[in-house]
Design a protein around this motif. Structure first.
Motif, PDB file in Angstrom:
ATOM      1  N   LEU A 152     -12.959   6.365   2.081  1.00  0.00           N
ATOM      2  CA  LEU A 152     -13.424   7.699   1.685  1.00  0.00           C
ATOM      3  C   LEU A 152     -13.996   7.695   0.269  1.00  0.00           C
ATOM      4  O   LEU A 152     -15.001   8.353   0.002  1.00  0.00           O
ATOM      5  CB  LEU A 152     -12.274   8.704   1.794  1.00  0.00           C
ATOM      6  CG  LEU A 152     -11.791   8.993   3.224  1.00  0.00           C
ATOM      7  CD1 LEU A 152     -10.508   9.797   3.201  1.00  0.00           C
ATOM      8  CD2 LEU A 152     -12.858   9.699   4.035  1.00  0.00           C
ATOM      9  N   GLU A 153     -13.369   6.930  -0.622  1.00  0.00           N
ATOM     10  CA  GLU A 153     -13.880   6.822  -1.999  1.00  0.00           C
ATOM     11  C   GLU A 153     -15.237   6.123  -2.009  1.00  0.00           C
ATOM     12  O   GLU A 153     -16.165   6.548  -2.698  1.00  0.00           O
ATOM     13  CB  GLU A 153     -12.884   6.064  -2.888  1.00  0.00           C
ATOM     14  CG  GLU A 153     -11.612   6.830  -3.205  1.00  0.00           C
ATOM     15  CD  GLU A 153     -11.813   8.014  -4.136  1.00  0.00           C
ATOM     16  OE1 GLU A 153     -12.893   8.141  -4.758  1.00  0.00           O
ATOM     17  OE2 GLU A 153     -10.887   8.836  -4.230  1.00  0.00           O
ATOM     18  N   ASP A 154     -15.358   5.018  -1.231  1.00  0.00           N
ATOM     19  CA  ASP A 154     -16.624   4.264  -1.169  1.00  0.00           C
ATOM     20  C   ASP A 154     -17.775   5.139  -0.686  1.00  0.00           C
ATOM     21  O   ASP A 154     -18.914   4.997  -1.140  1.00  0.00           O
ATOM     22  CB  ASP A 154     -16.486   3.043  -0.250  1.00  0.00           C
ATOM     23  CG  ASP A 154     -15.622   1.949  -0.854  1.00  0.00           C
ATOM     24  OD1 ASP A 154     -15.315   2.031  -2.067  1.00  0.00           O
ATOM     25  OD2 ASP A 154     -15.245   1.014  -0.118  1.00  0.00           O
ATOM     26  N   TRP A 155     -17.479   6.016   0.268  1.00  0.00           N
ATOM     27  CA  TRP A 155     -18.517   6.886   0.825  1.00  0.00           C
ATOM     28  C   TRP A 155     -18.697   8.164   0.012  1.00  0.00           C
ATOM     29  O   TRP A 155     -19.559   8.989   0.333  1.00  0.00           O
ATOM     30  CB  TRP A 155     -18.186   7.233   2.278  1.00  0.00           C
ATOM     31  CG  TRP A 155     -18.517   6.134   3.228  1.00  0.00           C
ATOM     32  CD1 TRP A 155     -17.701   5.119   3.630  1.00  0.00           C
ATOM     33  CD2 TRP A 155     -19.762   5.912   3.887  1.00  0.00           C
ATOM     34  NE1 TRP A 155     -18.359   4.292   4.503  1.00  0.00           N
ATOM     35  CE2 TRP A 155     -19.619   4.755   4.678  1.00  0.00           C
ATOM     36  CE3 TRP A 155     -20.989   6.580   3.884  1.00  0.00           C
ATOM     37  CZ2 TRP A 155     -20.666   4.251   5.455  1.00  0.00           C
ATOM     38  CZ3 TRP A 155     -22.022   6.082   4.666  1.00  0.00           C
ATOM     39  CH2 TRP A 155     -21.850   4.923   5.446  1.00  0.00           C
ATOM     40  N   ALA A 212     -14.081  11.650  -0.573  1.00  0.00           N
ATOM     41  CA  ALA A 212     -12.736  12.120  -0.936  1.00  0.00           C
ATOM     42  C   ALA A 212     -12.747  13.582  -1.389  1.00  0.00           C
ATOM     43  O   ALA A 212     -11.898  14.368  -0.952  1.00  0.00           O
ATOM     44  CB  ALA A 212     -12.133  11.207  -1.997  1.00  0.00           C
ATOM     45  N   PRO A 213     -13.722  14.011  -2.222  1.00  0.00           N
ATOM     46  CA  PRO A 213     -13.731  15.425  -2.636  1.00  0.00           C
ATOM     47  C   PRO A 213     -14.133  16.392  -1.517  1.00  0.00           C
ATOM     48  O   PRO A 213     -13.926  17.588  -1.640  1.00  0.00           O
ATOM     49  CB  PRO A 213     -14.781  15.470  -3.755  1.00  0.00           C
ATOM     50  CG  PRO A 213     -15.054  14.061  -4.131  1.00  0.00           C
ATOM     51  CD  PRO A 213     -14.746  13.237  -2.920  1.00  0.00           C
ATOM     52  N   ILE A 220      -2.436  12.519   0.548  1.00  0.00           N
ATOM     53  CA  ILE A 220      -2.344  13.823  -0.122  1.00  0.00           C
ATOM     54  C   ILE A 220      -1.919  13.617  -1.579  1.00  0.00           C
ATOM     55  O   ILE A 220      -2.518  14.175  -2.507  1.00  0.00           O
ATOM     56  CB  ILE A 220      -1.360  14.757   0.618  1.00  0.00           C
ATOM     57  CG1 ILE A 220      -1.975  15.202   1.957  1.00  0.00           C
ATOM     58  CG2 ILE A 220      -1.019  15.978  -0.231  1.00  0.00           C
ATOM     59  CD1 ILE A 220      -1.004  15.886   2.899  1.00  0.00           C
ATOM     60  N   SER A 221      -0.886  12.806  -1.769  1.00  0.00           N
ATOM     61  CA  SER A 221      -0.402  12.527  -3.135  1.00  0.00           C
ATOM     62  C   SER A 221      -1.484  11.880  -3.981  1.00  0.00           C
ATOM     63  O   SER A 221      -1.697  12.243  -5.148  1.00  0.00           O
ATOM     64  CB  SER A 221       0.830  11.612  -3.082  1.00  0.00           C
ATOM     65  OG  SER A 221       1.850  12.212  -2.344  1.00  0.00           O
ATOM     66  N   GLY A 226      -7.158  14.733  -8.638  1.00  0.00           N
ATOM     67  CA  GLY A 226      -7.743  16.057  -8.844  1.00  0.00           C
ATOM     68  C   GLY A 226      -8.696  16.513  -7.764  1.00  0.00           C
ATOM     69  O   GLY A 226      -9.489  17.428  -7.975  1.00  0.00           O
ATOM     70  N   HIS A 227      -8.652  15.889  -6.558  1.00  0.00           N
ATOM     71  CA  HIS A 227      -9.508  16.329  -5.455  1.00  0.00           C
ATOM     72  C   HIS A 227      -8.921  17.601  -4.845  1.00  0.00           C
ATOM     73  O   HIS A 227      -7.715  17.691  -4.615  1.00  0.00           O
ATOM     74  CB  HIS A 227      -9.617  15.253  -4.374  1.00  0.00           C
ATOM     75  CG  HIS A 227     -10.269  13.990  -4.846  1.00  0.00           C
ATOM     76  ND1 HIS A 227     -11.448  13.975  -5.561  1.00  0.00           N
ATOM     77  CD2 HIS A 227      -9.911  12.692  -4.703  1.00  0.00           C
ATOM     78  CE1 HIS A 227     -11.785  12.737  -5.832  1.00  0.00           C
ATOM     79  NE2 HIS A 227     -10.862  11.937  -5.332  1.00  0.00           N
TER      80      HIS A 227
END
Length: 201
Positions: free
Chosen positions: A127-130, A133-134, A155-156, A162-163
């Motif tokens: 999710l971060e790579d794409w 995440a936000p 979730i944690s 801060g998402h």
């Protein structure tokens, strides 16, 4: 010649042909008649061309996801192959700015185990790579305990970065209805199993 080579690569992808197809005598004969100026690629070259198509399409999709959708729902599943290798697939579902529903496979990769922490690590990295995440809305998975662990870990992690998550991530984890129905049916068959066997007999 560049367009012809790209077309050959796309043919291999679309028709799910082996890379060595480009080295078949019949195919080379046909191409020598259709496009005599083309220097026929080897299976190694065509594999490289196909990988380049993947890289280009990935960049386009990443750009599209960045500008054409507000929120993304993700589904993921893991399984083990006959060779005892664990795999995981991540699929994004989203509605674009024209209100059209899309389904895109983001990742298909080997994973070290089916444990929740490993699932969370690979899914979070994907999710971060794409850059999603936000934009994450929900994660739909089956009812395995490891998936609950993975969702709680995500979730944690997202809150730490801060998402924004709707309702603080309370509804992030969505359990697969098809899997729930499957479990209900199997539990029901355990109760009436003897009767079903007698009717079949």
């Amino acid at each position: 010649p560049h367009e012809a080579r790209e077309s050959i690569a796309k043919m291999i992808i679309i028709d799910e042909l082996p890379f060595r197809f480009v080295e078949n005598v019949g195919f080379r004969l046909m191409m020598s008649v259709c496009c005599p100026s083309l220097n026929m690629p080897s299976r190694i070259t065509i594999a490289r061309d196909i990988y380049q198509i993947y890289v280009d399409e990935r960049v386009k999709l990443k750009e599209y996801l960045l500008h054409s959708c507000q929120r993304v729902c993700v589904t993921t599943d893991t399984w083990t192959s006959l060779q005892r290798i664990n795999y995981m697939v991540v699929t994004a579902h989203f509605i674009d700015n024209d209100w059209k529903l899309h389904k895109k496979i983001l990742n298909f990769c080997a994973i070290s185990s089916h444990k929740g922490d490993d699932i969370a690590l690979v899914l979070g990295k994907c999710l971060e790579d794409w850059g999603l995440a936000p934009k994450l809305y929900t994660i739909t998975v089956d009812n395995a305990g490891s998936n609950s662990t993975a969702c709680n870990a995500l979730i944690s992690e997202f809150q730490r970065h801060g998402h924004f998550l709707f309702s603080g991530g309370e509804f992030l984890h969505v359990r697969c209805v098809a899997h729930i129905l499957n479990l209900v049916v199997w539990d029901g068959l355990k109760v009436v199993g003897k009767s079903v066997k007698r009717v079949r007999a």
